[in-house]
Motif scaffolding. Structure first.
Motif, PDB file in Angstrom:
ATOM      1  N   VAL A   1      67.519  88.099  37.235  1.00  0.00           N
ATOM      2  CA  VAL A   1      66.529  87.041  37.032  1.00  0.00           C
ATOM      3  C   VAL A   1      67.131  85.643  37.225  1.00  0.00           C
ATOM      4  O   VAL A   1      66.524  84.800  37.890  1.00  0.00           O
ATOM      5  N   SER A   2      68.312  85.398  36.658  1.00  0.00           N
ATOM      6  CA  SER A   2      68.855  84.044  36.819  1.00  0.00           C
ATOM      7  C   SER A   2      69.818  83.938  38.005  1.00  0.00           C
ATOM      8  O   SER A   2      70.457  82.915  38.198  1.00  0.00           O
TER       9      SER A   2
ATOM     10  N   TYR B   1      70.901  88.710  27.098  1.00  0.00           N
ATOM     11  CA  TYR B   1      69.909  89.344  27.980  1.00  0.00           C
ATOM     12  C   TYR B   1      70.112  90.843  28.039  1.00  0.00           C
ATOM     13  O   TYR B   1      69.142  91.607  28.145  1.00  0.00           O
TER      14      TYR B   1
ATOM     15  N   THR C   1      72.697  84.858  31.441  1.00  0.00           N
ATOM     16  CA  THR C   1      72.245  83.499  31.195  1.00  0.00           C
ATOM     17  C   THR C   1      72.665  83.007  29.807  1.00  0.00           C
ATOM     18  O   THR C   1      72.565  81.821  29.514  1.00  0.00           O
TER      19      THR C   1
ATOM     20  N   LYS D   1      63.366  80.471  38.400  1.00  0.00           N
ATOM     21  CA  LYS D   1      64.785  80.139  38.226  1.00  0.00           C
ATOM     22  C   LYS D   1      65.313  79.649  39.577  1.00  0.00           C
ATOM     23  O   LYS D   1      64.861  78.613  40.045  1.00  0.00           O
TER      24      LYS D   1
ATOM     25  N   SER E   1      56.325  87.314  32.285  1.00  0.00           N
ATOM     26  CA  SER E   1      57.660  86.762  32.523  1.00  0.00           C
ATOM     27  C   SER E   1      58.640  87.872  32.885  1.00  0.00           C
ATOM     28  O   SER E   1      58.264  89.041  33.010  1.00  0.00           O
TER      29      SER E   1
ATOM     30  N   HIS F   1      60.930  89.450  31.225  1.00  0.00           N
ATOM     31  CA  HIS F   1      61.063  90.589  30.310  1.00  0.00           C
ATOM     32  C   HIS F   1      60.039  91.674  30.598  1.00  0.00           C
ATOM     33  O   HIS F   1      60.318  92.858  30.419  1.00  0.00           O
TER      34      HIS F   1
ATOM     35  N   THR G   1      62.454  86.446  38.916  1.00  0.00           N
ATOM     36  CA  THR G   1      61.236  85.671  38.642  1.00  0.00           C
ATOM     37  C   THR G   1      61.223  84.436  39.545  1.00  0.00           C
ATOM     38  O   THR G   1      62.251  84.040  40.089  1.00  0.00           O
TER      39      THR G   1
ATOM     40  N   ASP H   1      69.004  93.369  36.479  1.00  0.00           N
ATOM     41  CA  ASP H   1      68.329  92.140  36.042  1.00  0.00           C
ATOM     42  C   ASP H   1      69.036  90.981  36.739  1.00  0.00           C
ATOM     43  O   ASP H   1      70.084  90.512  36.300  1.00  0.00           O
TER      44      ASP H   1
ATOM     45  N   VAL I   1      72.974  93.162  33.849  1.00  0.00           N
ATOM     46  CA  VAL I   1      72.546  91.778  34.069  1.00  0.00           C
ATOM     47  C   VAL I   1      73.496  91.150  35.087  1.00  0.00           C
ATOM     48  O   VAL I   1      74.713  91.185  34.901  1.00  0.00           O
TER      49      VAL I   1
HETATM   50  C1  LIG Z   1      65.312  84.248  32.243  1.00  0.00           C
HETATM   51  C2  LIG Z   1      65.892  85.603  32.189  1.00  0.00           C
HETATM   52  C3  LIG Z   1      65.102  86.731  31.962  1.00  0.00           C
HETATM   53  C4  LIG Z   1      63.623  86.681  31.741  1.00  0.00           C
HETATM   54  O1  LIG Z   1      63.205  85.768  30.828  1.00  0.00           O
HETATM   55  P1  LIG Z   1      61.637  85.498  30.695  1.00  0.00           P
HETATM   56  O2  LIG Z   1      61.587  84.404  29.704  1.00  0.00           O
HETATM   57  O3  LIG Z   1      61.034  86.755  30.203  1.00  0.00           O
HETATM   58  O4  LIG Z   1      61.141  85.145  32.068  1.00  0.00           O
HETATM   59  C5  LIG Z   1      65.705  87.972  32.000  1.00  0.00           C
HETATM   60  N1  LIG Z   1      67.009  88.092  32.243  1.00  0.00           N
HETATM   61  C6  LIG Z   1      67.798  87.032  32.473  1.00  0.00           C
HETATM   62  C7  LIG Z   1      69.241  87.265  32.757  1.00  0.00           C
HETATM   63  C8  LIG Z   1      67.267  85.757  32.451  1.00  0.00           C
HETATM   64  O5  LIG Z   1      68.044  84.700  32.693  1.00  0.00           O
END
Ligand SMILES: *Cc1c(COP(=O)(O)O)cnc(C)c1O
Length: 380
Positions: free
Chosen positions: A173-174, A95, A146, A198, A60, A62, A195, A171, A142
């Motif tokens: 990710v979202s 996060y 999130t 999202k 994931s 992280h 990832t 980061d 970040v």
């Molecule tokens: C979802 C998210 C992650 C990663 O979460 P995982 O559950 O490890 O995929 C990392 N940073 C942010 C800001 C996220 O929203």
């Protein structure tokens, strides 16, 4: 069930169908397909051929945050391999806190910069923290927090980081797939992390970092972990082809992402997707306010990804019970909160649109009534 959680998000049936087959990841045709997928992701991240590369890692988001920290931030232990370093992490929410833990457990020197939970990160505060400690090599930031719903600005912070000659791990990710970010505009970024599950609306199972190739060459040997070494993943791609994995990849999830990117193109691209999410969020914000609930953020700061709303000020409030009752009406929201005060988090992203949000708001209203929690609407 309508999932309004901040990932994994709702996906289109075509995306799930792409994963509904057996695939041999080591097959040459499949390697070529993965290689092409990585090129598409690099382009989507505004990366240039020969300058940037998209690297996949099973696991994931992280896992990739840890891999980026290990690969690029020098540690006390591996000083012999290069300069001293450390990472400044603005405490923007949960996060960011998680990044702190990943960095510390990887033995990196972490400096925490206190930050607001309800406002975008202040570039001046970042600048003075970096000036105060020339040994800090990186900032870990970040993009879309999130936990709060606040969008932090990599343009403003990146300018400071560039000016002071430091590096950034972002980061996203979202954020990625909806909010704008282009590697060509950010030479200070060592790793742009995202990832599939999202805003790209695909399946979970791996994570991606887009990195400058010169930095991967420069930082080889720092990771102190074979599994989490992005420089090694890059070298393996050079030796065996960019689609070649070192270990078994989550191949079905990779296949599904290809279909999800086709859908992103068909939708009209990132900006059109962002507009859909903004419309979702506007409907959610209006709807929850209409129910008498109090948003955690003012409208001016509320990002398009996820919304926190204060729990009704009622002695019987219990998030778990509320989530279970709402689920019986076909809507699933996050079952943990990140704010100190009781609140709930509701996502606005995924393969959903305004009618889904309106249905969810109606279900939330009915659930508040069912549990006797309907807050008093504010006096006119
Ligand atoms: C979802 C998210 C992650 C990663 O979460 P995982 O559950 O490890 O995929 C990392 N940073 C942010 C800001 C996220 O929203």
């Amino acid at each position: 069930m309508l999932l309004l959680i901040p990932g994994p998000v709702m996906t289109h049936p075509d995306v799930r169908a792409a994963a509904d087959r057996d695939i041999a990841p080591w097959d040459h045709d499949v390697r070529a397909e993965i290689g092409a997928l990585l090129v598409r992701l690099r382009r989507l991240a505004g990366g240039q051929d020969g300058v940037h590369v998209a690297l996949p890692l099973p696991g994931s988001g992280h896992f990739m945050v840890e891999a980026a920290i290990r690969t690029f931030v020098p540690s006390e232990r591996n000083r012999g391999h290069g300069p001293e370093g450390g990472i400044l992490i603005p405490a923007t929410g949960q996060y960011a806190d998680r990044m702190v833990r990943l960095a510390r457990e990887a033995g990196r020197r972490v400096t925490i910069l206190p930050a607001s939970l309800t406002r975008p990160l202040d570039p001046a505060a970042v600048e003075s923290a970096l000036r105060a400690d020339p040994g800090i090599s990186h900032i870990g930031m970040v993009h879309s927090e999130t936990s709060t719903g606040v969008i932090h600005d990599p343009e403003a912070i990146g300018a400071v980081v560039r000016k002071l000659g430091r590096r950034m791990i972002l980061d996203a990710v979202s954020a990625f797939g909806a909010l704008p970010i282009a590697m060509t505009d950010h030479p200070e970024v060592d790793a742009l992390i995202f990832t599939p599950n999202k805003c790209l609306e695909a399946l979970p199972g791996f994570s991606i970092a887009v990195c400058p190739v010169d930095r991967l060459d420069e930082c080889g040997g720092r990771a102190e972990s074979w599994s989490f070494d992005l420089a090694d993943i890059y070298q393996n791609g050079l030796a065996n082809g960019p689609g070649a994995g070192r270990f078994t990849p989550p191949i079905q999830a990779l296949a599904a992402l290809g279909t999800a990117l086709d859908r992103l193109d068909a939708e009209g691209g990132r900006e059109v997707r962002l507009a859909r999410y903004r419309d979702n969020m506007a409907a959610l914000y209006d709807g929850l306010e209409g129910l008498g609930l109090r948003p955690f953020l003012p409208r001016s700061v509320q990002g398009p990804i996820i919304m926190n709303v204060h729990a009704p000020a009622h002695p019987d409030w219990d998030l778990r019970r509320f989530v279970e009752a709402l689920k019986r009406r076909g809507v699933l929201i996050s079952n943990f909160r990140n704010t100190e005060e009781p609140s709930m988090r509701i996502g606005a992203i995924g393969a959903i649109a305004r009618p889904d949000i309106l249905r969810a708001v109606a279900a939330i209203g009915e659930t508040l009534d069912e549990l006797g929690l309907r807050p008093m609407t504010r006096a006119a």
